[in-house]
Design a protein around this motif. Structure first.
Motif, PDB file in Angstrom:
ATOM      1  N   LYS A 173      -2.011  17.381   2.672  1.00 32.39           N
ATOM      2  CA  LYS A 173      -1.942  18.055   3.967  1.00 32.39           C
ATOM      3  C   LYS A 173      -0.640  18.833   4.122  1.00 32.39           C
ATOM      4  O   LYS A 173      -0.630  19.961   4.599  1.00 32.39           O
ATOM      5  CB  LYS A 173      -2.062  17.007   5.076  1.00 32.39           C
ATOM      6  N   HIS A 174       0.468  18.217   3.706  1.00 41.37           N
ATOM      7  CA  HIS A 174       1.770  18.858   3.924  1.00 41.37           C
ATOM      8  C   HIS A 174       2.383  19.416   2.639  1.00 41.37           C
ATOM      9  O   HIS A 174       3.547  19.800   2.633  1.00 41.37           O
ATOM     10  CB  HIS A 174       2.733  17.874   4.584  1.00 41.37           C
ATOM     11  N   LYS A 175       1.610  19.411   1.562  1.00 40.84           N
ATOM     12  CA  LYS A 175       2.071  19.968   0.271  1.00 40.84           C
ATOM     13  C   LYS A 175       3.416  19.357  -0.157  1.00 40.84           C
ATOM     14  O   LYS A 175       4.399  20.060  -0.451  1.00 40.84           O
ATOM     15  CB  LYS A 175       2.213  21.498   0.359  1.00 40.84           C
ATOM     16  N   VAL A 176       3.422  18.037  -0.183  1.00 40.87           N
ATOM     17  CA  VAL A 176       4.649  17.308  -0.521  1.00 40.87           C
ATOM     18  C   VAL A 176       4.987  17.487  -2.000  1.00 40.87           C
ATOM     19  O   VAL A 176       4.115  17.350  -2.867  1.00 40.87           O
ATOM     20  CB  VAL A 176       4.467  15.807  -0.184  1.00 40.87           C
ATOM     21  N   ASN A 177       6.256  17.795  -2.285  1.00 43.38           N
ATOM     22  CA  ASN A 177       6.707  17.985  -3.664  1.00 43.38           C
ATOM     23  C   ASN A 177       7.395  16.741  -4.232  1.00 43.38           C
ATOM     24  O   ASN A 177       7.334  16.472  -5.421  1.00 43.38           O
ATOM     25  CB  ASN A 177       7.719  19.137  -3.749  1.00 43.38           C
ATOM     26  N   ILE A 178       8.102  16.031  -3.356  1.00 45.02           N
ATOM     27  CA  ILE A 178       8.898  14.886  -3.796  1.00 45.02           C
ATOM     28  C   ILE A 178       8.457  13.685  -2.958  1.00 45.02           C
ATOM     29  O   ILE A 178       8.463  13.756  -1.729  1.00 45.02           O
ATOM     30  CB  ILE A 178      10.402  15.149  -3.579  1.00 45.02           C
ATOM     31  N   PHE A 179       8.074  12.604  -3.633  1.00 45.79           N
ATOM     32  CA  PHE A 179       7.496  11.452  -2.924  1.00 45.79           C
ATOM     33  C   PHE A 179       8.233  10.191  -3.351  1.00 45.79           C
ATOM     34  O   PHE A 179       8.351   9.889  -4.537  1.00 45.79           O
ATOM     35  CB  PHE A 179       6.009  11.367  -3.275  1.00 45.79           C
ATOM     36  N   TYR A 180       8.721   9.438  -2.365  1.00 46.81           N
ATOM     37  CA  TYR A 180       9.611   8.291  -2.640  1.00 46.81           C
ATOM     38  C   TYR A 180       9.058   7.082  -1.893  1.00 46.81           C
ATOM     39  O   TYR A 180       8.974   7.090  -0.670  1.00 46.81           O
ATOM     40  CB  TYR A 180      10.997   8.675  -2.115  1.00 46.81           C
ATOM     41  N   THR A 181       8.620   6.060  -2.621  1.00 45.46           N
ATOM     42  CA  THR A 181       8.021   4.901  -1.954  1.00 45.46           C
ATOM     43  C   THR A 181       8.453   3.603  -2.643  1.00 45.46           C
ATOM     44  O   THR A 181       9.343   3.607  -3.491  1.00 45.46           O
ATOM     45  CB  THR A 181       6.492   5.054  -1.870  1.00 45.46           C
ATOM     46  N   ALA A 182       7.814   2.503  -2.281  1.00 45.02           N
ATOM     47  CA  ALA A 182       8.228   1.186  -2.771  1.00 45.02           C
ATOM     48  C   ALA A 182       7.171   0.580  -3.695  1.00 45.02           C
ATOM     49  O   ALA A 182       5.977   0.800  -3.504  1.00 45.02           O
ATOM     50  CB  ALA A 182       8.458   0.259  -1.579  1.00 45.02           C
ATOM     51  N   PRO A 183       7.600  -0.201  -4.674  1.00 45.27           N
ATOM     52  CA  PRO A 183       6.652  -0.831  -5.601  1.00 45.27           C
ATOM     53  C   PRO A 183       5.556  -1.638  -4.905  1.00 45.27           C
ATOM     54  O   PRO A 183       4.422  -1.654  -5.370  1.00 45.27           O
ATOM     55  CB  PRO A 183       7.539  -1.742  -6.452  1.00 45.27           C
ATOM     56  N   THR A 184       5.884  -2.285  -3.789  1.00 42.48           N
ATOM     57  CA  THR A 184       4.876  -3.120  -3.132  1.00 42.48           C
ATOM     58  C   THR A 184       3.706  -2.256  -2.657  1.00 42.48           C
ATOM     59  O   THR A 184       2.539  -2.650  -2.759  1.00 42.48           O
ATOM     60  CB  THR A 184       5.495  -3.953  -1.986  1.00 42.48           C
ATOM     61  N   ALA A 185       3.992  -1.039  -2.178  1.00 41.57           N
ATOM     62  CA  ALA A 185       2.929  -0.127  -1.752  1.00 41.57           C
ATOM     63  C   ALA A 185       2.133   0.341  -2.965  1.00 41.57           C
ATOM     64  O   ALA A 185       0.899   0.413  -2.931  1.00 41.57           O
ATOM     65  CB  ALA A 185       3.530   1.068  -1.017  1.00 41.57           C
ATOM     66  N   ILE A 186       2.836   0.635  -4.044  1.00 38.30           N
ATOM     67  CA  ILE A 186       2.138   1.099  -5.254  1.00 38.30           C
ATOM     68  C   ILE A 186       1.200   0.003  -5.762  1.00 38.30           C
ATOM     69  O   ILE A 186       0.038   0.263  -6.081  1.00 38.30           O
ATOM     70  CB  ILE A 186       3.154   1.503  -6.342  1.00 38.30           C
ATOM     71  N   ARG A 187       1.698  -1.233  -5.796  1.00 30.66           N
ATOM     72  CA  ARG A 187       0.843  -2.329  -6.298  1.00 30.66           C
ATOM     73  C   ARG A 187      -0.383  -2.519  -5.414  1.00 30.66           C
ATOM     74  O   ARG A 187      -1.492  -2.728  -5.907  1.00 30.66           O
ATOM     75  CB  ARG A 187       1.645  -3.629  -6.374  1.00 30.66           C
ATOM     76  N   ALA A 188      -0.180  -2.429  -4.088  1.00 29.86           N
ATOM     77  CA  ALA A 188      -1.323  -2.627  -3.180  1.00 29.86           C
ATOM     78  C   ALA A 188      -2.353  -1.519  -3.383  1.00 29.86           C
ATOM     79  O   ALA A 188      -3.561  -1.774  -3.386  1.00 29.86           O
ATOM     80  CB  ALA A 188      -0.840  -2.650  -1.737  1.00 29.86           C
ATOM     81  N   LEU A 189      -1.902  -0.284  -3.576  1.00 27.06           N
ATOM     82  CA  LEU A 189      -2.839   0.833  -3.721  1.00 27.06           C
ATOM     83  C   LEU A 189      -3.479   0.842  -5.104  1.00 27.06           C
ATOM     84  O   LEU A 189      -4.624   1.251  -5.276  1.00 27.06           O
ATOM     85  CB  LEU A 189      -2.124   2.154  -3.433  1.00 27.06           C
ATOM     86  N   MET A 190      -2.744   0.346  -6.073  1.00 33.16           N
ATOM     87  CA  MET A 190      -3.254   0.259  -7.437  1.00 33.16           C
ATOM     88  C   MET A 190      -4.472  -0.663  -7.495  1.00 33.16           C
ATOM     89  O   MET A 190      -5.423  -0.423  -8.219  1.00 33.16           O
ATOM     90  CB  MET A 190      -2.112  -0.301  -8.299  1.00 33.16           C
ATOM     91  N   ARG A 191      -4.430  -1.695  -6.670  1.00 35.09           N
ATOM     92  CA  ARG A 191      -5.514  -2.669  -6.619  1.00 35.09           C
ATOM     93  C   ARG A 191      -6.826  -2.024  -6.174  1.00 35.09           C
ATOM     94  O   ARG A 191      -7.908  -2.521  -6.460  1.00 35.09           O
ATOM     95  CB  ARG A 191      -5.116  -3.786  -5.652  1.00 35.09           C
ATOM     96  N   GLU A 192      -6.725  -0.901  -5.450  1.00 39.66           N
ATOM     97  CA  GLU A 192      -7.924  -0.217  -4.946  1.00 39.66           C
ATOM     98  C   GLU A 192      -8.555   0.682  -6.002  1.00 39.66           C
ATOM     99  O   GLU A 192      -9.554   1.336  -5.748  1.00 39.66           O
ATOM    100  CB  GLU A 192      -7.576   0.623  -3.714  1.00 39.66           C
TER     101      GLU A 192
END
Ligand code: WTA
Length: 646
Positions: free
Chosen positions: A345-364
């Motif tokens: 939606k916002h054409k994000v170029n740089i994305f910074y997040t936390a491993p816990t979010a990545i693991r939760a989304l990876m499970r999906e």
């Protein structure tokens, strides 16, 4: 086929990045050999009202004194807002994405200037003066950034309390720094659910008479209680005052903010950051670590209640004139594609997040990711806890389509900014390693006796010299600052983290070596949770440890001894969970409570946490030496009841 273990810098990334390998080496060398010269030059990246002539005046010995650019004057709000007006007044400063995907907003630097000035004038009208403390308890709405910058503008010291903390925790933080004003909202909105922020403030203030005004942002329009004379609507007050405000002239070492964080003992401590060095460091790391270039759309998913939100949603990006995205919601609402949809939606170029979010989304699975484009992405970042290689590889391969470097950034509330990280154009990545130090940062690995370990090794992570973004003291308790960080290994800053250094000099953070646990990237002290538990009338004693948890990184494991005559019922277990949520906040919810008729103690009465950690982790064979226990039977009982739980 085994997964790749090294991701070299690609030629195109190196060619376009601020820093390539040769430049990193040269700059790093200068930064540690000649910190005065290096920082003297890089300190100029921000505007100074009057320039500094002294660059570095720091000592980790004795009373520990850390001063950077000490005779310069500046203002953080000027640097994050005013100085961009001439060149980028109409550029978007903040993209706000609401909890509800239908709601978003773009705020230009010119609009930001007006919002910040008006709120600064409101603070002044409420009697806030330079050096006063203001507590901010807001959801992820643009007003949170306005509030931070308005405080900085008038020279007030802000203390942000994360919206997931309970009224009791809020009360502690208000009282510790003697805030006189609180900025909050009627309610927050996360994942479609309302958070009763104003009601929490009302409860906290029942016992805190020092707070004379509360400014309330209308977010949901929900029903709230109102105390005439004390409570003021944000929209009414900001409409009454002038749209311009002259920023206060601040010394480089004047305090900018306090942020409470958990340590191994006692109550959370107020980490104090100051003006000049902090901003130089936040801005410089933001530019080089994320390889930020003009025009990039940058998104850090943290909450401003944590240090990541301070340095990498607000101060660093805005000092650089960036467009920073602020997200009110959560990764799985309304669907588990939300992050990726926001990126498109916002054409994000740089994305910074936390491993816990990545693991939760990876499970999906890949589906929810792959149905989005993410073509705008150029760089990915990770922060908050060690990222396991599986999650790293998924982030790289699935989210980044194998195209984007990942910066695994290691740092702490205390460090103000990133200390160990890849620079995308300079440092090849190994999944799970934070890689190499940033400019001016000198890590050292020592054993428990403080002996310096060289080469490939493993031990306690220390930093041997100061960098500009470092915390200056614990608010109101300098002795605690010295004790906590500089006494374990004399003359060095001790991080509380363990680490391994490999044959290439890469650092691998192995996690905390003290009694701090990291639950979904949120830092909690075991002592805090224990004191919440023992405050319950039926609890005699409690010991809390972290244990490995698939999604959260670490979970909270509580051993509870009840008062004589109390029944260990399922109902009481639930009651204790609710109790801790009320005392500290939902982020401290215990995952497992085990009834412990006794706790393993030494003959001198010290609880042996090492053993409790092993039992919680189901590592019963590796309990180690139990011969110093006062009563070895206690351990057998705990192990057998742990095993019964599976
Ligand atoms: C952990 C968050 C491994 C570490 C910025 C540190 C990490 C604590 C990483 C600080 C990382 C943070 N790899 N561990 N990339 N980033 N940590 O104060 O244990 O909330 O000491 O600051 O998080 O947490 P804090």
């Amino acid at each position: 086929m085994s997964s790749p273990t090294f991701f070299p810098v690609t030629e195109d990334v190196a060619a376009s990045a601020w820093v390539d390998e040769a430049k990193y080496k040269a700059m790093y060398e200068q930064s540690v050999k000649d910190p005065e010269g290096f920082w003297g030059e890089h300190g100029k990246r921000i505007d100074w009202f009057s320039p500094y002539t002294k660059v570095k005046n720091t000592s980790f010995e004795g009373d520990v004194s850390i001063r950077w650019f000490e005779d310069g004057t500046t203002n953080v709000s000027h640097n994050c807002v005013d100085r961009h007006l001439a060149t980028r007044g109409d550029q978007t400063a903040i993209i706000w994405e609401g909890d509800n995907p239908a709601e978003s907003a773009h705020i230009t630097y010119r609009e930001l200037h007006e919002k910040v000035c008006r709120l600064a004038n409101v603070l002044k009208a409420q009697g806030v003066k330079k050096g006063d403390r203001v507590t901010i308890y807001l959801p992820m709405i643009p007003e949170a950034a306005y509030a931070m910058l308005a405080c900085a503008r008038v020279g007030a010291i802000h203390s942000i309390v994360f919206g997931g903390f309970s009224p009791d925790s809020l009360y502690d933080r208000i009282v510790d720094c003697e805030s006189k004003l609180v900025i909050t909202a009627d309610e927050g909105l996360r994942g479609g659910r309302k958070v009763p922020l104003k009601a929490n403030v009302d409860k906290a203030l029942e016992k805190a008479p020092g707070v004379t005004s509360v400014i309330v942002v209308k977010r949901t329009g929900g029903d709230i209680a109102w105390k005439e004379g004390r409570d003021h609507w944000y929209h009414e007050e900001t409409a009454k005052v002038a749209a311009d405000n002259a920023p206060e002239v601040m010394g480089a070492e004047d305090p900018l903010f306090i942020l409470y964080t958990s340590g191994s003992t006692g109550k959370p401590k107020g980490v104090l950051h100051t003006t000049g060095g902090y901003l130089v460091y936040a801005a410089m790391t933001h530019q080089y670590v994320f390889d930020y270039h003009d025009g990039d759309i940058y998104w850090c998913t943290a909450d401003v209640g944590w240090v990541t939100g301070h340095s990498y949603i607000v101060y660093g990006p805005l000092a650089n004139g960036a467009t920073t995205l602020m997200f009110e919601g959560i990764p799985n609402y309304p669907s588990v594609s939300r992050f990726w949809e926001v990126i498109d939606k916002h054409k994000v170029n740089i994305f910074y997040t936390a491993p816990t979010a990545i693991r939760a989304l990876m499970r999906e699975g890949e589906g929810p990711v792959k149905k989005t484009s993410r073509a705008s992405l150029r760089l990915l970042g990770s922060v908050g806890e060690p990222i396991n290689p599986e999650a790293w590889l998924w982030y790289h391969g699935v989210v980044g389509d194998g195209r984007c470097p990942i910066v695994d950034t290691w740092w702490q509330t205390e460090t103000g900014g990133i200390l160990i990280t890849p620079l995308p154009g300079a440092i090849g990545q190994k999944p799970g390693s934070a890689t190499l130090p940033f400019f001016g940062v000198q890590p050292q690995v020592v054993d428990n006796e403080g002996t310096i370990l060289e080469g490939a090794t493993e031990g306690n992570l220390c930093i041997v010299d100061s960098w500009p973004g470092q915390m200056r003291t614990v608010f109101g308790d300098h002795e605690r600052f010295i004790q906590t960080y500089f006494s374990t290994f004399k003359g060095k800053y001790f991080t509380g983290d363990g680490c391994r250094r490999d044959e290439d000099g890469y650092y691998w953070i192995t996690g905390r070596v003290d009694d701090v646990i990291n639950v979904s990237g949120h830092r909690l002290g075991t002592a805090e949770i224990e004191s919440a538990l023992v405050a319950h009338p039926k609890v005699a004693e409690a010991a809390v440890v972290g244990y490995p948890h698939d999604l959260k990184g670490q979970g909270i494991y509580a051993y509870v001894t009840l008062n004589a005559g109390e029944d260990p019922t399922e109902e009481l277990r639930k009651e204790l969970v609710t109790w801790v949520r009320k005392e500290i906040g939902p982020i401290a919810t215990p995952d497992l409570i085990q009834w412990a008729p006794g706790l393993p103690k030494t003959r001198s009465g010290k609880i042996m946490r090492r053993i409790l950690r092993k039992i919680a982790a189901n590592e019963h064979e590796a309990l180690g030496d139990t011969s110093t226990l006062a009563d070895p039977n206690v351990v057998h009982d705990l192990v057998s009841s742990r095993m019964n739980r599976g």
